[in-house]
Every structure is written in C-alpha cells, then in structure tokens.
Design an enzyme around this catalytic site. Sequence first.
Site, PDB file in Angstrom:
ATOM      1  N   ARG A  61      17.522  28.083  25.136  1.00  0.00           N
ATOM      2  CA  ARG A  61      18.219  29.343  24.905  1.00  0.00           C
ATOM      3  C   ARG A  61      17.368  30.545  25.321  1.00  0.00           C
ATOM      4  O   ARG A  61      17.877  31.547  25.826  1.00  0.00           O
ATOM      5  CB  ARG A  61      18.614  29.453  23.435  1.00  0.00           C
ATOM      6  CG  ARG A  61      19.481  30.667  23.135  1.00  0.00           C
ATOM      7  CD  ARG A  61      20.010  30.597  21.712  1.00  0.00           C
ATOM      8  NE  ARG A  61      20.810  31.778  21.417  1.00  0.00           N
ATOM      9  CZ  ARG A  61      20.570  32.598  20.408  1.00  0.00           C
ATOM     10  NH1 ARG A  61      19.527  32.386  19.618  1.00  0.00           N
ATOM     11  NH2 ARG A  61      21.343  33.634  20.190  1.00  0.00           N
ATOM     12  N   HIS A  65      18.296  33.812  27.628  1.00  0.00           N
ATOM     13  CA  HIS A  65      18.143  35.214  27.228  1.00  0.00           C
ATOM     14  C   HIS A  65      17.382  35.995  28.293  1.00  0.00           C
ATOM     15  O   HIS A  65      17.865  36.987  28.814  1.00  0.00           O
ATOM     16  CB  HIS A  65      17.347  35.310  25.928  1.00  0.00           C
ATOM     17  CG  HIS A  65      18.159  35.042  24.716  1.00  0.00           C
ATOM     18  ND1 HIS A  65      18.024  35.779  23.564  1.00  0.00           N
ATOM     19  CD2 HIS A  65      19.120  34.130  24.445  1.00  0.00           C
ATOM     20  CE1 HIS A  65      18.851  35.333  22.642  1.00  0.00           C
ATOM     21  NE2 HIS A  65      19.523  34.328  23.151  1.00  0.00           N
ATOM     22  N   HIS A 170      25.177  23.087  25.011  1.00  0.00           N
ATOM     23  CA  HIS A 170      25.464  23.099  23.582  1.00  0.00           C
ATOM     24  C   HIS A 170      25.230  21.745  22.945  1.00  0.00           C
ATOM     25  O   HIS A 170      25.227  21.623  21.722  1.00  0.00           O
ATOM     26  CB  HIS A 170      26.911  23.530  23.353  1.00  0.00           C
ATOM     27  CG  HIS A 170      27.049  24.965  22.987  1.00  0.00           C
ATOM     28  ND1 HIS A 170      28.244  25.624  23.012  1.00  0.00           N
ATOM     29  CD2 HIS A 170      26.132  25.882  22.587  1.00  0.00           C
ATOM     30  CE1 HIS A 170      28.059  26.882  22.633  1.00  0.00           C
ATOM     31  NE2 HIS A 170      26.787  27.052  22.386  1.00  0.00           N
TER      32      HIS A 170
END
Length: 307
Positions: A61, A65, A170
């Site tokens: 993640r 970002h 995910h």
Amino acid sequence: MAPLISAISLLLLLAAASGAMGQGTSVGFYSTTCPRAEAIVRSTVRSHLAADRTLAAGLLRMHFHDCFKTAPPNLSVRGYEVIDDAKTQLEAACPGIVSCADILALAARDSVALTGGPSWGVPTGRRDGTVSSASDVDLPSFTDSVDSQKLQFSQRGLTTKDLVTLVGAHTLGTAQCQFFRYRLFNFTSDGGPDPTIDGEFLTQLRTLCPADGDGTRRVALDSGSEGNFDLSYFNNLRGGRGVLESDQSLFSDASTRRFVQGYTGLLAGLVGTFSFEFGVSMVKMSNIGVKTGNLGEIRRVCSSINT
C-alpha cells in the site's frame, strides 16, 4: 487504516500521478552504482515478514501512496520501519544512491513475491520528490461507481484491466468495519442489506461488525485466504463475498466483470493470467509521473525532505 486498494485507497497509488508516464527508469539501474541494492531490500523485507507477515499489505500500500509520511492517510499505514531499515542499510552500503521511491517499489514487489505471489523486474532510477503534501493525494470515496473509478484511472493512462488487476492486491488487505458496515444494515429503502452480498457471508460480516460495534475493527478483504497473494479475492467477488461496495461492484459491472472472470472460472486465461498481468500493471502504474535524471532528490531519510 483504510483498505489496501479500493475506491477509498486504490487511487492513492495515483497520488504522484499528475504527469504522464515517466521516462528514465530501467531494470537493473543500480547494477554498477549499488549492485546489492535489490538484494538488500529483499533481505530486509524477508526478515520483517518472517516476524510479521501482515506487514506485506502495508508495504504494498505504501508504494501505491507514494506520498511519503506527511499526508494524514499515510500515517496509518504499517511498514515504515521496513523502509527505514532498508534505507539505513543502503546508505551504509551506497550513500546517496538509492531513492526512497525505488525502495518502496522494490519492497512492494518483494512483499508480493514473499507471500506467494509473482515477482517481476522493477524498473528503477526514480528520484524522490521535494514536496509531499496531503493536498497531492487524490482520495475518491469507497462508494465510487465503477464508471468513476475507470475515469480516474483513464486520466492517468491506466485501463479498466489495470484497475481490476491492481485491485487484486486486496488479497492481502483488510478494512475497518466503518468502511463497509453501511452495506449490512438499512442499505435498501426497506431496511435490508446490500442485495449483492452472499447470505452466509452477510451473517459472518454482521457477527464481525454489529450495528453498534467497534467501527475500527479490521476484517480481511480476502475471506478464507488472508495473507496469501492468490486468486481467492476474485473468486470471492464471483460469490458475492466482496467486503467493500467498490470491490463487489467490479463483478456487478459488465465492463469489469469480464476481467474478474478472466482471472478465474471458465474465462480463465482469456485476458492473461493474474500473476503475470499484476506485474505488468504494477510497472505501468509505478512509472506514472516519476522524477528521474536531475529532477527531485535522493532523500537521506525517507521520512523527511533533505535540508
């Protein structure tokens, strides 16, 4: 922490993506200036995951970002200690050579590979930005429609296939109850739940996230295969077991369903294999708006801009 990649967080990967495809990156960029760079990052990631496998989701993640440590949503992401550790070792081996942006890209690849997913050649040669601001982060709602998500991706040169493929990360992620509990109670006009949720799964989710329960409780986005990078996430969407509304909508919408089906079931292989296409989409995404050459800087400490 918000979900790993979804309508609330997937576009975080586009935080630095206001420009066109970056030029100047290449696989093996550090082969002469810091030949052990990739090995150092891989070893660091491996040692941290051995102690806590759940860090893989945070590392992946963070690469999405790419707005390091100053934007408020980023502060909740776990795994900064891994990047700091790798940076410390790289500065000792090759001072001022390897950027934090490249460490993030390499750590993301290694976190996938070390949890059962594919590996791919990561083009490196990025330089770090000299500004990292919350205002740079494009945060859509986790209730965004598929059309809205597709538009946001297309504006950055990413396709519908890239959208579905990258959301496949995910498989490692979790979400707080507050991001999806509205689907479980009073979702419809007659007070019922979201009708796209499988009945048995609805019972499980209501047990984990009761109407008056703790909204910060975390639930795996890939029920039944938590912490493993595999196809289970897509199979869950086919069975109405997507946790987030934005996730389940990928199977409800015909334009994205073909790719979910393409990675599973009868259509498997018609759009490529997920393990291969994920690497392709990651490389494509990671080269959006990059700084190379004389642009930007090589941060000495990843959490702060050089002064």
